[in-house]
Write an enzyme that holds these catalytic residues in place. Structure first.
Site, PDB file in Angstrom:
ATOM      1  N   ARG A  55       0.801  -1.215   0.000  1.00 44.23           N
ATOM      2  CA  ARG A  55       0.000   0.000   0.000  1.00 44.23           C
ATOM      3  C   ARG A  55       0.837   1.270   0.000  1.00 44.23           C
ATOM      4  O   ARG A  55       0.486   2.233  -0.663  1.00 44.23           O
ATOM      5  CB  ARG A  55      -1.020  -0.010   1.135  1.00 44.23           C
ATOM      6  CG  ARG A  55      -0.445   0.156   2.503  1.00 44.23           C
ATOM      7  CD  ARG A  55      -1.504  -0.101   3.524  1.00 44.23           C
ATOM      8  NE  ARG A  55      -1.911  -1.492   3.524  1.00 44.23           N
ATOM      9  CZ  ARG A  55      -3.122  -1.924   3.799  1.00 44.23           C
ATOM     10  NH1 ARG A  55      -4.064  -1.070   4.091  1.00 44.23           N
ATOM     11  NH2 ARG A  55      -3.396  -3.201   3.788  1.00 44.23           N
ATOM     12  N   THR A  56       1.942   1.284   0.722  1.00 44.10           N
ATOM     13  CA  THR A  56       2.725   2.513   0.771  1.00 44.10           C
ATOM     14  C   THR A  56       3.345   2.813  -0.596  1.00 44.10           C
ATOM     15  O   THR A  56       3.331   3.955  -1.062  1.00 44.10           O
ATOM     16  CB  THR A  56       3.833   2.406   1.842  1.00 44.10           C
ATOM     17  OG1 THR A  56       3.232   2.074   3.087  1.00 44.10           O
ATOM     18  CG2 THR A  56       4.578   3.710   1.980  1.00 44.10           C
ATOM     19  N   LYS A  83      21.680  -8.568  -5.426  1.00 50.02           N
ATOM     20  CA  LYS A  83      22.980  -9.130  -5.787  1.00 50.02           C
ATOM     21  C   LYS A  83      24.092  -8.600  -4.898  1.00 50.02           C
ATOM     22  O   LYS A  83      25.270  -8.809  -5.172  1.00 50.02           O
ATOM     23  CB  LYS A  83      23.300  -8.791  -7.245  1.00 50.02           C
ATOM     24  CG  LYS A  83      22.285  -9.380  -8.218  1.00 50.02           C
ATOM     25  CD  LYS A  83      22.512  -8.855  -9.613  1.00 50.02           C
ATOM     26  CE  LYS A  83      21.354  -9.245 -10.513  1.00 50.02           C
ATOM     27  NZ  LYS A  83      21.323  -8.439 -11.733  1.00 50.02           N
ATOM     28  N   ARG A 105      12.120   3.039   1.567  1.00 49.97           N
ATOM     29  CA  ARG A 105      11.746   2.159   2.674  1.00 49.97           C
ATOM     30  C   ARG A 105      12.890   1.175   2.869  1.00 49.97           C
ATOM     31  O   ARG A 105      13.404   0.592   1.904  1.00 49.97           O
ATOM     32  CB  ARG A 105      10.461   1.405   2.391  1.00 49.97           C
ATOM     33  CG  ARG A 105      10.293   0.232   3.351  1.00 49.97           C
ATOM     34  CD  ARG A 105       8.937  -0.318   3.382  1.00 49.97           C
ATOM     35  NE  ARG A 105       7.995   0.632   3.927  1.00 49.97           N
ATOM     36  CZ  ARG A 105       6.760   0.304   4.300  1.00 49.97           C
ATOM     37  NH1 ARG A 105       6.345  -0.933   4.177  1.00 49.97           N
ATOM     38  NH2 ARG A 105       5.950   1.204   4.787  1.00 49.97           N
ATOM     39  N   HIS A 135       7.821   6.424  10.298  1.00 52.44           N
ATOM     40  CA  HIS A 135       7.045   6.340   9.072  1.00 52.44           C
ATOM     41  C   HIS A 135       6.215   7.642   9.005  1.00 52.44           C
ATOM     42  O   HIS A 135       5.011   7.631   9.224  1.00 52.44           O
ATOM     43  CB  HIS A 135       6.140   5.100   9.120  1.00 52.44           C
ATOM     44  CG  HIS A 135       5.531   4.733   7.803  1.00 52.44           C
ATOM     45  ND1 HIS A 135       5.658   5.521   6.676  1.00 52.44           N
ATOM     46  CD2 HIS A 135       4.765   3.675   7.432  1.00 52.44           C
ATOM     47  CE1 HIS A 135       5.000   4.944   5.675  1.00 52.44           C
ATOM     48  NE2 HIS A 135       4.457   3.831   6.115  1.00 52.44           N
TER      49      HIS A 135
END
Lengths: 319, 203
Positions: A55-56, A83, A105, A135
């Site tokens: 959702r974010t 990687k 994030r 947040h």
């Protein structure tokens, strides 16, 4: 406003109110035939997501696109990040691509701060959740949702219930709501309150039944089992009996009290289905408001040649 | 801008000195005439929508609508149209807060929209307003009403309804104050050369 939005504490009261007022205008866009504004035409917003999020990321993507920005999604899975590329090299790549804003994030608390202050990138950094730290846009959209339902937050009582220890939402909300004048009470079992909670600008309680009848807002948090490696409570059943919001507890709320949840919900754990689907629940509305608030943040950070000032920036239009 | 009087002509009570070119009664007469001209041009009040450009265009639009209601006996929808995000100088200044946009129920599709603003100057605000309107629907026609036209257009835009044509020099500043937002109704010219530097290229 500062150039980066890393913490809810970066926002003064004037900044926060400017975001809320701007979000109110952005929200009206949803009712228009053309859901698009030209403000960020030619700007590039990179969504840099080291942790899974639906959702974010979608919310930031929708916000940036509605402001006409170009959006590049950069997810950890299936990219060079898996990687073994370092945050620094990723940042230099983004810089070389000419990103104007990086929405990040990361599983590690402080990663957005590192990105913003290391000199690797010149773009604005927006924290979309870092570890168990902060947040801030979630706190803004929660405050916006409360503001739309309750008006001014001065003196309003907000109960934040559940896994505060692992919640970046709780910390950002506590800081922002305090800035906006609300009184925050954190309700959780002792094992799920962080060390140093005394220094937060909040009350704490272990007794949900004593707190919620006085509250104007009850915000339920998800128990973040994926971040838990030990026994924080005996059983899930005991947790939901003591700290879950069910129909019986909901009946003790005041008539105007709203029930919130930052999502994703675990129905039957911290909230029962009848509460989540009740008329008090504004959980779906929080998602709608999230787009408006993120549009406001991106616009205020990127819309001009520098981030918006506070308060007086609405002046000087006429003549 | 209007809210920041130059130090030399600020009176102790916060009002501005300078030369008053329209007083409250002049403004009333000008708005009454504009209301009649709009009705004459539109052959009545049907399908009219008045959109004020914040901040001072909005109360002006409301006043014009009141006069139209008094003459025709029917209400004309009034709204506001913020043009901040459509301005061509958006990137030249720090990001600015938005002002309210309120489109009357019924929208603008097929309507005759009259944009209302206080001062017409470079024409850039009106160009931005036309772009903003384009995202809201397709009016049958768009007209422009302004209280003061001070000249110095930088774009091919003209007003359909003008309260007063006010020839000015570029170093002068025109400020409109309206009761409700400000202390009183007045249109004032401030003429010192020192003011020129603080002048924006708005409206």
């Amino acid at each position: 406003m500062k150039r980066h939005l890393l913490s809810a504490a970066d926002l003064t009261r004037d900044d926060a109110e400017l975001v809320l007022r701007t979000a109110e205008e952005m929200r009206a866009l949803a009712d228009r035939p053309i859901k698009k504004l030209p403000a960020l035409r030619g700007r590039t917003v990179v969504n840099l997501f080291f942790e899974d999020s639906t959702r974010t990321r979608i919310s930031f993507e929708a916000a940036a696109k509605r402001l006409s920005a170009d959006v590049i999604n950069f997810a950890a899975k299936g990219s060079s990040l898996s990687k073994g590329e370092s945050l620094k090299d990723t940042a230099l790549t983004l810089e070389a691509m000419g990103a104007d804003a990086v929405v990040v994030r990361h599983g590690a608390s402080g990663a957005p701060h590192r990105l913003a202050h290391s000199g690797w990138v010149r773009s604005s950094v927006v924290n979309a959740g870092d570890g168990t730290h902060e947040h801030p846009t979630q706190a803004l959209l929660d405050a916006f949702t409360m503001w739309r339902h309750l008006g001014s937050l001065d003196g309003r009582r907000v109960a934040i219930v559940g896994d505060v220890l692992h919640s970046r939402v709780a910390r950002s909300n506590a800081l922002l709501l305090r800035t906006l004048g609300a009184e925050v009470t954190l309700v959780a079992p002792p094992t799920l309150l962080p060390v140093g909670i005394d220094s937060w600008p909040v009350e704490t309680s272990y007794d949900l039944d004593a707190v919620i009848p006085k509250s104007d807002v009850v915000m339920m948090l998800r128990v973040q089992a994926e971040r838990m490696q030990g026994g924080f409570f005996p059983t899930a059943r005991e947790y939901s009996r003591r700290y879950g919001l069910d129909g019986r507890r909901m009946a003790t709320l005041q008539d105007h009290t709203i029930v919130m949840h930052p999502g994703p919900m675990v129905r039957g754990m911290e909230i029962t289905a009848d509460v989540a689907d009740s008329a008090r629940s504004v959980i779906v509305e929080q998602v709608t408001n999230g787009v408006a608030v993120r549009m406001a943040v991106l616009y205020l950070l990127l819309g001009g040649n520098e981030p918006a000032g506070s308060a007086d920036s609405t002046e000087g239009v006429a003549e | 801008m209007c809210a920041q009087p130059a130090p030399t002509d600020a009176l102790p009570d916060g009002r501005q000195s300078g030369r008053i070119v329209l007083d409250a009664r002049d403004i009333t007469r000008a708005l009454t005439r504009i209301a009649h001209e709009i009705l004459e041009r539109n052959k009545g009040a049907q399908d009219l929508v008045l959109l004020g450009i914040p901040s001072r265009g909005v109360p002006l639009a409301q006043r014009v609508a009141e006069r139209i209601a008094a003459v025709e006996g029917c209400d004309v929808p009034v709204g506001s149209l913020d043009v901040t995000m459509y301005r061509d100088d958006l990137r030249l200044k720090p990001a600015r807060g938005l002002l309210p946009t309120q489109i009357p129920t019924g929208g603008v599709d097929g309507k005759t929209v009259v944009l209302v603003d206080d001062v017409l100057f470079s024409g850039r605000t009106i160009r931005a307003a036309l772009d903003a309107l384009n995202d809201l629907g397709r009016p049958r026609a768009v007209r422009l009403a302004v209280l003061v036209d001070r000249g110095h257009r930088e774009l091919p835009i003209r007003a359909d309804f003008v309260g007063k044509n006010l020839p000015t020099s570029l170093v002068e500043r025109v400020s409109v104050t309206l009761a409700g937002i400000d202390a009183e109704d007045a249109v004032t010219i401030h003429g010192t050369a020192a003011d020129a530097t603080s002048e924006g290229a708005d409206a």
